[in-house]
Design an enzyme around this catalytic site. Structure first.
Site, PDB file in Angstrom:
ATOM      1  N   VAL A 159       6.333   2.189  -9.770  1.00  0.00           N
ATOM      2  CA  VAL A 159       6.278   1.900 -11.199  1.00  0.00           C
ATOM      3  C   VAL A 159       7.377   2.691 -11.897  1.00  0.00           C
ATOM      4  O   VAL A 159       7.554   3.892 -11.647  1.00  0.00           O
ATOM      5  CB  VAL A 159       4.902   2.265 -11.797  1.00  0.00           C
ATOM      6  CG1 VAL A 159       4.856   1.908 -13.279  1.00  0.00           C
ATOM      7  CG2 VAL A 159       3.784   1.550 -11.049  1.00  0.00           C
TER       8      VAL A 159
ATOM      9  N   GLY B  86       2.330   3.563  -5.464  1.00  0.00           N
ATOM     10  CA  GLY B  86       1.056   3.305  -4.816  1.00  0.00           C
ATOM     11  C   GLY B  86       1.253   2.386  -3.642  1.00  0.00           C
ATOM     12  O   GLY B  86       2.382   2.086  -3.232  1.00  0.00           O
TER      13      GLY B  86
ATOM     14  N   SER C  63       0.909  -0.707  -3.378  1.00  0.00           N
ATOM     15  CA  SER C  63       1.485  -2.021  -3.627  1.00  0.00           C
ATOM     16  C   SER C  63       2.838  -1.955  -4.316  1.00  0.00           C
ATOM     17  O   SER C  63       3.411  -2.993  -4.634  1.00  0.00           O
ATOM     18  CB  SER C  63       0.521  -2.859  -4.486  1.00  0.00           C
ATOM     19  OG  SER C  63       0.213  -2.178  -5.681  1.00  0.00           O
ATOM     20  N   GLY C  64       3.380  -0.775  -4.574  1.00  0.00           N
ATOM     21  CA  GLY C  64       4.716  -0.723  -5.152  1.00  0.00           C
ATOM     22  C   GLY C  64       4.943   0.490  -6.024  1.00  0.00           C
ATOM     23  O   GLY C  64       4.039   1.299  -6.250  1.00  0.00           O
TER      24      GLY C  64
ATOM     25  N   ASP D 295      -9.478  -2.235  -6.683  1.00  0.00           N
ATOM     26  CA  ASP D 295      -8.850  -0.918  -6.534  1.00  0.00           C
ATOM     27  C   ASP D 295      -9.047  -0.114  -7.822  1.00  0.00           C
ATOM     28  O   ASP D 295      -8.105   0.481  -8.351  1.00  0.00           O
ATOM     29  CB  ASP D 295      -7.364  -1.059  -6.212  1.00  0.00           C
ATOM     30  CG  ASP D 295      -6.769   0.245  -5.668  1.00  0.00           C
ATOM     31  OD1 ASP D 295      -7.556   1.111  -5.233  1.00  0.00           O
ATOM     32  OD2 ASP D 295      -5.537   0.393  -5.685  1.00  0.00           O
TER      33      ASP D 295
ATOM     34  N   LYS E 229       6.447  -2.676 -12.544  1.00  0.00           N
ATOM     35  CA  LYS E 229       5.961  -2.453 -11.186  1.00  0.00           C
ATOM     36  C   LYS E 229       6.743  -3.341 -10.227  1.00  0.00           C
ATOM     37  O   LYS E 229       6.770  -4.566 -10.372  1.00  0.00           O
ATOM     38  CB  LYS E 229       4.477  -2.755 -11.084  1.00  0.00           C
ATOM     39  CG  LYS E 229       3.921  -2.465  -9.695  1.00  0.00           C
ATOM     40  CD  LYS E 229       2.446  -2.170  -9.731  1.00  0.00           C
ATOM     41  CE  LYS E 229       2.009  -1.543  -8.423  1.00  0.00           C
ATOM     42  NZ  LYS E 229       0.638  -1.077  -8.444  1.00  0.00           N
TER      43      LYS E 229
ATOM     44  N   ILE F 296       7.907   6.654 -12.354  1.00  0.00           N
ATOM     45  CA  ILE F 296       6.783   7.402 -12.926  1.00  0.00           C
ATOM     46  C   ILE F 296       5.523   7.288 -12.096  1.00  0.00           C
ATOM     47  O   ILE F 296       4.507   7.909 -12.408  1.00  0.00           O
ATOM     48  CB  ILE F 296       6.484   6.943 -14.372  1.00  0.00           C
ATOM     49  CG1 ILE F 296       6.156   5.444 -14.405  1.00  0.00           C
ATOM     50  CG2 ILE F 296       7.625   7.292 -15.304  1.00  0.00           C
ATOM     51  CD1 ILE F 296       5.712   4.945 -15.774  1.00  0.00           C
ATOM     52  N   GLY F 297       5.552   6.507 -11.035  1.00  0.00           N
ATOM     53  CA  GLY F 297       4.358   6.383 -10.207  1.00  0.00           C
ATOM     54  C   GLY F 297       4.619   5.502  -9.006  1.00  0.00           C
ATOM     55  O   GLY F 297       5.565   4.723  -8.975  1.00  0.00           O
TER      56      GLY F 297
END
Length: 1014
Positions: A708, A703, A705-706, A823, A724, A700-701
Site C-alpha cells: 500500500v 500484507g 495481498s500486496g 481477513d 494497493k 505505508i503498509g
C-alpha cells in the site's frame, strides 16, 4: 535375660531396616516405571511443545513436570494438559496413557485432538474424572462406552463433533455425578435410561441437532439433579409431570425448543428452584400454581416466548424473594395483579407483547429497587404509577403501544438514575417534568405519537443521544444546544422561530427531522461540520433564502427533504456529489438549471412546483432549459470564448506531448504495457498521477495481498489517495481476469460511511492497482500496538467498534449477494482524522452465491490470531468467520493485547477464555491505559461480547446485527461522566438466556431491530 532382650531388640531392628530397604526399592521401582511411562507418552505424542519439561535429563521430579500430579506414594494420579494454558495438542491420545495404573484425573480439554472416541481409555481402570471437551473428536460415541472406569464421576465430551445417538451405555456409570454432552452434532436420540443415574447432579444436552425427542418421563427419577440444561435440543411434546419430583433442582433450562402443552403445576412446588427458563417454545395454557408458592425461594421466573395464555395468578405476589419476572411474548390476558407492586425485591419486570389490560399496579416501585419495567405492546390503560423511582434504581421505562394517558409523574423529574424512556404510541399529554430534561444519565427519550405540549429547554441533557418527539404539540424554539445527540426527530409539532446557528455544533448527529413545524428564517450556512448526517428533513416549514452550498459536502447524506418551504435561488452544483436515495425540493421558489448530476430519472418527483427551475433532461417533470442562439452573444463574450478556446487548445496540446512522453517511457520497459482505468466515482486524476507515486519512499503498509502506497495526486484539489498494488508477479487468464473485474466493480459500487471507498481500479496484464480514499490516522493496529501511538480513550475505542460493526453488518446483511471479508483484523480497520472507522482490504473477500448459502473457499485466508477454528479444517465457511475475527478485535480494544498475545503460548482469544474459566478478575485483564476509565462496566461487557464472538462453534456466535445491537446499547458520548452500560442490557448475547429490550437505536423506525446501513 538381658542377653535375650538384647537379641530380640537386634532382631527387631534388622527386620525394620529390611522392610525400609524393601519399601525404598519398591518406591524406586515405581518411580522409574512412572517416569518411563511418561517419557513413552511424550514420544507417542510426538514431542508436543507442551511436554517440553518432560525430560529425563532434568533433575526435577517427574511430579513437577507440566500437567503432572502425583499421589503420596509417587504414582501419577493427575494429568491436566488443557489447551487453555498451553500450546494445543494436535495428536491422538497415546495408548500408553493408561499404563499409569493410578491415573484418576484426566483433563485434555481445549486442544485440537483429532479422531474418533479414544477407546484406549477403557484401560484406565482408576479413572474418576474425564474431560475431553473443546477438541476435534468425530464420529459416534461407542455402544460399549461403559467400558470406561465404573468409578467415573465426571464425564465432559462437550464442544466436539460427535454425531449419531447418545448410546444407552452412557447411563451405565453407577457413580456418575456430572454428564456434559452439549454443543456436538448428535442427530439421533438420547436414552431414557439416563434417568437411572441416581447420583447425577448435572445433566447438559444443550445445543445439539437431535432428531425430535420427547423429554423422557424417567428423567423425573433424577432426584439429586441440581442443574438441567437442554436448550436447543429439538425437544417436542410436553414437560413431564414427573419433573415435580426433582426437589434438588436449582436451574431448569428447556428454552429454544418446540415444547407444547402447559407448565406442570408441580414445577412451582420445587422449593430449591432459582432459575426457570422456558422461553422460545410453544407452551400454552394458563399458568397455575398451588397454595405453597409463598413458601418457595424462587428468585427468577422466565417463561417468556411461549404461547402461555390465561391471566397472571394473584399468588405471584406471595413470591417474596422474586426479583426477576419475565413473561413476555405470550398470550396472557387480564390485569397485572396489584400484589406484584408489593414485592420487596422486584428488580426487573418484563411483560411485553401480551394482551394484558387494566392499569399498572399502583404501588409498583414503592417497595422494591425496581430497575427496569417493560410492558409495551399490551392494552394497558391509565397513568404511570407515581412511585416507580422510589427505590432509587430505575433506569428504564418501556411502555409504548398501549392505551395509557395522563401526565408523566412529577416524581420522575427527580429520578437521577433514569436512562431510557419509551412511552410512544399512547395518549399521554401535558408538559414533560423539568427535571427529566436535566437528567444527567438520560440517553434515550422516545415520546412520539402522543399529545405532549410545552417547550423544550434551550439546552438538552449532555448524555442524550436519541430524542424522538414526532407527532406531538411541542412548541417554542428548537434547542440551541443538544450536546451529543445522534438522532433528533421532532416533525409535526408546533416549533417556531429560526433554526439556531449552534445546530452546526452537533458533530455526531445522524438524523435530523424538523418537518411539519412553523420554523422561519434561513438554513444555517455552515452545515459542512455535520459529517455524520445521514437524514435531513426540514420540509413543510417557512424557511427562506438559498440552499446552503455546504449541504453538497456532507459525506454520508442519504436522504434530503426541503420541500414545502419558501427557498429561492439556484440549486448548488455541489449537491450533485451527494449519493442520495431520496431527494425532495418540491414546492419552493427555486430557479435556474438543475445540476447535471441531479438530472436523473430517480429524481423525477424531486423538483415539482418550482416554476423557475429547468432541466436539459426531458424525463424530469420541469420545463426544458432554453438555449440562446450564437448571434445573440455580445462581442465581448465572443472574444472571451475565443480566448478561452485558445487556452484550452494549448493545454490540450501540452497534455498530448506529456502523454506521448509518458507512453514512450513506459514502452522502454519501465512500466506495464497499457493501463486500463475503471472509475467508480468522479476522479480528477489519471493513471500517470498514480504511477508517479508508486515508489519505495511512499510505502505505508504491506500484507499478504500486496503493498500500500500513499500517493499525493498533485491535482487542483490537493488530494491524497491510498493505492494497493496486488498481483505484481503473475498474469491472470481471461476467466480470472473477468472474475476480478466483476468483483472489483461490485465492490466499487458499495457506498457506506464505515467502508473504505474504492475510487477506481487501474489494471494491466501484470498488475492491479486499487485506488482508495486515504485515511489520515492509519490503522487501529497502529493506535493499539504502535510504539509511538498515544493511548486511545475508551469512548474512542467504543465508537471505533461501533463503526467497524456497522461496516461488517452492512456487508453481511445488506449487500446482495452478501460479502464475507475473511481477513478482519485491526490493521484492516482504518481511521480518518476524526477517528471514524472504516473497513478496508477486500482483496480476500468472497461473495456468497445466494443469501445464506455457504461459500466454498478454495484457499485458506486470514491472519494468525484472527482466524476462526473452522478455517483450519473446513472449506465451507460462512460469515461467522468474520464474527470470530471481529471478536478478536473487540478483545484487542479492551485488553490492549495483540491477537497473537505478544508471542505467548496461546493466542488472545484462548487467553481471554482462560480468564473467564479460571474466575479471574476481569479488571486485571483490561488494558492498563483504560483501567481507570469510569466506564468499566462497558469495558467488561464488550470483553464478554468478544468472547461470545470467538466461540469455537460457529452456530454459537452471534450475527453482526446482534453484535452491533450490543455495541450500540453500550455506546455513550465521550466524556468522563458517561453512564456505564449494565450487562443486563445485553444479556441475550452474553449469556444466551435473557436480557433487556432497552432500545434506542440511532436509526429511525422499528426499535426492535438495528439497521446496518446507516
Amino acid at each position: 535375660m538381658a542377653a535375650r532382650t538384647t537379641r530380640e531388640v537386634s532382631f527387631f531392628l534388622l527386620s525394620f531396616l529390611s522392610l525400609c530397604f524393601a519399601l525404598r526399592a519398591a518406591s524406586q521401582t515405581l518411580s522409574n516405571d512412572e517416569k518411563r511411562i511418561l517419557l513413552q507418552i511424550k514420544r507417542e505424542w510426538r514431542d508436543q511443545p507442551v511436554l517440553a519439561s518432560w525430560n529425563d535429563t532434568t533433575t526435577s521430579s517427574y511430579c513437577a513436570w507440566t500437567g503432572v500430579g502425583c499421589a503420596a506414594d509417587g504414582s501419577v494420579a493427575n494429568i491436566t494438559l488443557s489447551g487453555q494454558t498451553t500450546p494445543k495438542i494436535s495428536q491422538p491420545i497415546p495408548n500408553s496413557l493408561c499404563s499409569l495404573r493410578n491415573l484418576s484425573y484426566l483433563d485434555l480439554s481445549y486442544n485440537n485432538i483429532p479422531g474418533s472416541f479414544p477407546t484406549s481409555l477403557y484401560n484406565c481402570s482408576s479413572l474418576r474424572y474425564l474431560d475431553l471437551s473443546q477438541n476435534r473428536f468425530v464420529g459416534v460415541i461407542p455402544d460399549d462406552v461403559d467400558r470406561l472406569s465404573p468409578l467415573l464421576t465426571h464425564l465432559d465430551l462437550s464442544s466436539n463433533n460427535f454425531s449419531g445417538d447418545v448410546p444407552p451405555a452412557i447411563s451405565r456409570f453407577p457413580a456418575i455425578q456430572k454428564l456434559v454432552l452439549n454443543s456436538n452434532l448428535f442427530n439421533g436420540s438420547f436414552p431414557a435410561e439416563i434417568g437411572n443415574l441416581s447420583r447425577l447432579q448435572t445433566l447438559v444436552l444443550a445445543y445439539n441437532p437431535f432428531a425430535p425427542n420427547i423429554i423422557p418421563p424417567e428423567f423425573g427419577n433424577l432426584t439429586q439433579l441440581v442443574f438441567l440444561w437442554m436448550t436447543s435440543a429439538n425437544l417436542v411434546g410436553e414437560i413431564p409431570p414427573s419433573f415435580s419430583k426433582l426437589e434438588a433442582l436449582v436451574q431448569l433450562d428447556l428454552s429454544e425448543n418446540s415444547l407444547t402443552g402447559t407448565i406442570p403445576a408441580g414445577i412451582w412446588a420445587l422449593q430449591n428452584l432459582v432459575y426457570l427458563y422456558l422461553h422460545r417454545n410453544n407452551l400454552s395454557g394458563p399458568i397455575t400454581i398451588d397454595g405453597t408458592i409463598g413458601a418457595l425461594g424462587l428468585e427468577r421466573i422466565d417463561v417468556s416466548m411461549n404461547q402461555i395464555n390465561g391471566s397472571i395468578p394473584k399468588d405471584f405476589g406471595k413470591l417474596l424473594n422474586l426479583s426477576v419476572l419475565f413473561m413476555y411474548y405470550n398470550r396472557l390476558s387480564g390485569e397485572i395483579p396489584a400484589s406484584i407492586g408489593l414485592l420487596p425485591l422486584l428488580y426487573d419486570l418484563r411483560l411485553f407483547n401480551n394482551g394484558l389490560t387494566g392499569v399498572l399496579p399502583p404501588e409498583l416501585g414503592k417497595h422494591c429497587p425496581l430497575w427496569n419495567i417493560e410492558v409495551d405492546d399490551n392494552k394497558i390503560f391509565g397513568e404511570l404509577p407515581d412511585g416507580l423511582c422510589d427505590g432509587g434504581a430505575l433506569t428504564s421505562i418501556v411502555v409504548f403501544n398501549n392505551n395509557m394517558s395522563g401526565k408523566i409523574p412529577p416524581s420522575l423529574g427527580s429520578c437521577s438514575t433514569l436512562d431510557n424512556i419509551q412511552v410512544q404510541s399512547n395518549s399521554f399529554s401535558g408538559e414533560v417534568p423539568d427535571g427529566i430534561w436535566s437528567a444527567v444519565n438520560l440517553t434515550t427519550m422516545i415520546m412520539r405519537d402522543n399529545a405532549f405540549s410545552g417547550g423544550l429547554p434551550d439546552e438538552l441533557p449532555w448524555n442524550l443521544t436519541r430524542l424522538d418527539i414526532k407527532n406531538n404539540r411541542f412548541s417554542g424554539q428548537v434547542p440551541s444546544s443538544a450536546g451529543n445527540l445522534v438522532v433528533f426527530l421532532a416533525s409535526n409539532n408546533m416549533f417556531s422561530g429560526n433554526l439556531p446557528s449552534t445546530l452546526t455544533g452537533l458533530s455526531r448527529l445522524q438524523s435530523l427531522s424538523l418537518g411539519g413545524n412553523m420554523i422561519t428564517g434561513t438554513i444555517p450556512s455552515d452545515l459542512s461540520v455535520l459529517k455524520s448526517l445521514v437524514d435531513l428533513n426540514l420540509s413543510h416549514n417557512q424557511l427562506t433564502g438559498h440552499i446552503p452550498v455546504a449541504i453538497g459536502s456532507l459525506p454520508v447524506l442519504n436522504s434530503l427533504d426541503l420541500s414545502a418551504n419558501e427557498l429561492s435561488g439556484s440549486i448548488p452544483t455541489a449537491m450533485a456529489n451527494l449519493k442520495l436515495n431520496f431527494l425532495n425540493l418540491s414546492s419552493n421558489q427555486l430557479s435556474g438549471e438543475i445540476p447535471a448530476g441531479l438530472q436523473s430519472p430517480a429524481y423525477e418527483q424531486s423538483f415539482l412546483s418550482n416554476p423557475s427551475l429547468c432541466a436539459a433532461n426531458s424525463q424530469l417533470n420541469v420545463p426544458a432549459c432554453r438555449r440562446g442562439s450564437s448571434g445573440g452573444l455580445s462581442r465581448g463574450l465572443r472574444i472571451l470564448f475565443f480566448v478561452l478556446g485558445g487556452l484550452v487548445f494549448l493545454m490540450a496540446l501540452a497534455f498530448s506531448v506529456f502523454v506521448y512522453r509518458d507512453r514512450k517511457k513506459r514502452s522502454n520497459g519501465s512500466d506495464p504495457a497499457v493501463w486500463n482505468v475503471t472509475s467508480f466515482q468522479s476522479v480528477d486524476f489519471t493513471e500517470s498521477n498514480i504511477m508517479r507515486g508508486i515508489k519505495e519512499e511512499n510505502l505505508i503498509g504491506s500484507g499478504g495481498s500486496g503493498n500500500v502506497y500513499k500517493v499525493d495526486l498533485g491535482n487542483r484539489a490537493g488530494e491524497t489517495v491510498a493505492v494497493k498494488k496486488i498481483w505484481s508477479s503473475r498474469k491472470l487468464d481471461s476467466k480470472l481476469e473477468k472474475q476480478f473485474q466483476s468483483e472489483v466493480k461490485f465492490l466499487g459500487s458499495i457506498r457506506h460511511k464505515n467502508i473504505i471507498k474504492l475510487r477506481c481500479c487501474i489494471s494491466s496484464p501484470d498488475a492491479k492497482l486499487l485506488v482508495y480514499e486515504y485515511m489520515g490516522n492509519g490503522s487501529l493496529d497502529r493506535w493499539l500496538h504502535g510504539k509511538r501511538a498515544a493511548p486511545l480513550h475508551w469512548s474512542t475505542r467504543l465508537e471505533i467498534a461501533v463503526g467497524s460493526a456497522r461496516g461488517l453488518c452492512y456487508l453481511h446483511h445488506d449487500c446482495s449477494p452478501p460479502i464475507i471479508h475473511r481477513d478482519v483484523k485491526s490493521s484492516n480497520i482504518l481511521l480518518d482524522m476524526e477517528f471514524n472507522a472504516k473497513i478496508a482490504d477486500f482483496g480476500l473477500a468472497r461473495m456468497l452465491v445466494k443469501p445464506g448459502q455457504l461459500d466454498t473457499v478454495s484457499v485458506i485466508a486470514g491472519s494468525f490470531g484472527y482466524m476462526a477454528p473452522e478455517c483450519g479444517y473446513s472449506r465451507r465457511l460462512n460469515e461467522k468467520v468474520d464474527v470470530y475475527s471481529f471478536g478478536v478485535v473487540l478483545l484487542e480494544l479492551t485488553t490492549g493485547r495483540r491477537a497473537n498475545n505478544e508471542g505467548e503460548q496461546c493466542n488472545l482469544a484462548e487467553w481471554a477464555w482462560k480468564q473467564i474459566q479460571e474466575g479471574a478478575n476481569l479488571r486485571d485483564a483490561v488494558d492498563p491505559a483504560i483501567k481507570d476509565s469510569p466506564q468499566m462496566d462497558d469495558i467488561t461487557t464488550v470483553f464478554k461480547l468478544g468472547l461470545r464472538c470467538t466461540e469455537s462453534l460457529p452456530s454459537r456466535r452471534p450475527s453482526m446485527k446482534d453484535v452491533l445491537q450490543v455495541l450500540m446499547r453500550c455506546n455513550r458520548p465521550r466524556g468522563d461522566d458517561c453512564k456505564p452500560c449494565a450487562e443486563r442490557d445485553v444479556a441475550p448475547l452474553l449469556s444466551s438466556k435473557t436480557g433487556s429490550r432497552r432500545k434506542g437505536s440511532p436509526n429511525d423506525g422499528d426499535e426492535k431491530s438495528l439497521a446496518c446501513n446507516v
